[in-house]
Design an enzyme around this catalytic site. Structure first.
Site, PDB file in Angstrom:
ATOM      1  N   GLU A 142       5.817  -5.924   7.872  1.00  0.00           N
ATOM      2  CA  GLU A 142       5.177  -4.836   8.624  1.00  0.00           C
ATOM      3  C   GLU A 142       5.797  -4.580   9.985  1.00  0.00           C
ATOM      4  O   GLU A 142       5.701  -3.472  10.518  1.00  0.00           O
ATOM      5  CB  GLU A 142       3.673  -5.128   8.772  1.00  0.00           C
ATOM      6  CG  GLU A 142       2.853  -4.867   7.525  1.00  0.00           C
ATOM      7  CD  GLU A 142       2.982  -5.956   6.472  1.00  0.00           C
ATOM      8  OE1 GLU A 142       2.441  -5.793   5.377  1.00  0.00           O
ATOM      9  OE2 GLU A 142       3.643  -6.982   6.745  1.00  0.00           O
ATOM     10  N   ASP A 169      -1.625  -7.432   7.529  1.00  0.00           N
ATOM     11  CA  ASP A 169      -3.083  -7.257   7.432  1.00  0.00           C
ATOM     12  C   ASP A 169      -3.566  -7.792   6.089  1.00  0.00           C
ATOM     13  O   ASP A 169      -3.106  -8.839   5.649  1.00  0.00           O
ATOM     14  CB  ASP A 169      -3.451  -5.786   7.658  1.00  0.00           C
ATOM     15  CG  ASP A 169      -2.786  -4.841   6.653  1.00  0.00           C
ATOM     16  OD1 ASP A 169      -1.788  -5.229   6.015  1.00  0.00           O
ATOM     17  OD2 ASP A 169      -3.266  -3.697   6.511  1.00  0.00           O
ATOM     18  N   GLY A 223       0.828  -1.196   0.000  1.00  0.00           N
ATOM     19  CA  GLY A 223       0.000   0.000   0.000  1.00  0.00           C
ATOM     20  C   GLY A 223       0.867   1.252   0.000  1.00  0.00           C
ATOM     21  O   GLY A 223       2.080   1.187   0.222  1.00  0.00           O
TER      22      GLY A 223
END
Length: 370
Positions: A145, A153, A70
């Site tokens: 992460e 996620d 992202g």
């Protein structure tokens, strides 16, 4: 080629059409932005009930990456604009991204993902949700992460918990990189096909006579991919997870998360892959190690719907807390790789603080209607 961040194509086939979605921001390794997420959602919704669409292909522009994750810098801007939250842009991104991921996982029509090159974070969320997931000799997968104080996620709580042995927990805590063989072994991918066969895949998809029956179309995709998988066997790289699985299981066999962290961080090894995994956890956020571990434990027996509802709750709480912004600053913005984590070890973290990340920050979960 279009300069749109997601290229939307309708490809004429022998009968009906193939919908093609190409992530098209190669300069940022096709990292997902909120408009890209919305485009994917809109097209999936439009094509779900369109009788002319037999199947869907999702791929990425360029040779380097399918999708590197992202747009973390946009999340950082949102987090730092309103410390403590609400962080409206970031929270909207998480909710809409996870909704799109859930749509992929539950889609009735076949979706082929060509997972070539770097597949990280949000890119793995897209690939994991597709029904026919193809990886190549260039595939590099990671959920790193912990290095920016987030957590795996985009459905990670689902697919990590379904991996063999303790491999999901190990990959989540260390952010270790894996390849195509590992993806097939852990269940992240369905098939290995050498990248040289991509044109053949596209050509056979175009030649297909798609039916109105989803089951028949899934079978058709398998029929196309199977022989190319067999032709590619000699090109598959050696994996890391399967040969290390007994060691991984041993390292993750602790009485509590603190012992597991100690086992991994304190191991003496000359194995390059294990040492990189060790260093990933050692340099990551101790607080993140705790919420990563608790999230996996809390969702072990959850449905897919419940997984995404729990992930959006944790992501919202995480982005409102300063640890995440500090992690992004150190790794991606200032790039000094010297984050000032709130705690030096997992044992220093107050239990009440950790509990707060698993407490709903709003009266209504934005994914309650999944």
């Amino acid at each position: 080629m279009s300069d749109a961040p997601v290229i939307v194509e309708l490809v004429a086939c022998a009968e009906r059409k193939l919908g093609r979605l190409t992530l098209n921001v190669p300069k940022t390794l096709n990292s997902l932005t909120l408009p890209m997420v919305d485009t994917l959602q809109q097209q999936l919704d439009a094509w779900r009930d369109d009788p002319e669409i037999g199947a869907i292909l999702i791929d990425g522009s360029g040779e380097k990456a399918f999708c590197a994750g992202g747009d973390v810098q946009a999340l950082h801007r949102s987090a730092t604009a309103t410390p403590g939250g609400p962080c409206e842009e970031a929270e909207a991104f998480f909710a809409r991204e996870y909704r799109m991921n859930y749509t992929l996982h539950t889609y009735p029509k076949p979706i082929i993902c060509w997972g070539h090159g770097i597949v990280m974070g949000g890119g793995l969320g897209v690939m994991a949700g597709c029904s026919h997931r193809v990886v190549t000799e260039a595939t590099r997968i990671a959920m790193p992460e912990i290095t920016i104080a987030l957590f795996p996620d985009v459905g990670g709580s689902w697919f990590l918990n379904h991996m063999p042995g303790k491999s999901g927990q190990f990959l989540a805590l260390t952010g270790a990189s894996i390849n195509a063989a590992d993806a097939v072994f852990t269940g992240l991918a369905d098939r290995f096909i050498a990248s040289e066969h991509k044109d053949a895949v596209l050509e056979q998809l175009r030649r297909s006579a798609w039916r109105g029956d989803c089951a028949a179309n899934h079978a058709r995709v398998r029929h196309i991919l199977r022989p190319l998988t067999e032709q590619s066997i000699g090109s598959m790289p050696g994996g890391q997870v399967e040969p290390h699985l007994s060691r991984i299981n041993s390292l993750c066999d602790g009485d509590d998360v603190h012992q597991v962290v100690d086992n991994i961080v304190n191991q003496q090894t000359t194995d390059q892959w294990l040492s990189r995994a060790r260093d990933g956890l050692a340099h990551g956020s101790p607080l993140a190690a705790l919420w990563i571990s608790r999230q996996l434990q809390a969702t072990r027996h959850c449905s897919l719907r419940e997984v995404f509802q729990s992930e959006v709750q944790l992501a919202t709480n995480v982005v409102r807390y300063p640890e995440f912004a500090e992690g992004v600053r150190a790794l991606l913005l200032d790039k000094d790789r010297n984050p000032a984590w709130a705690y030096k070890s997992t044992r220093e973290v107050p239990e009440a603080l950790l509990d707060g990340f698993f407490t709903a920050p709003w009266p209504n979960n934005p994914l309650a209607d999944l």
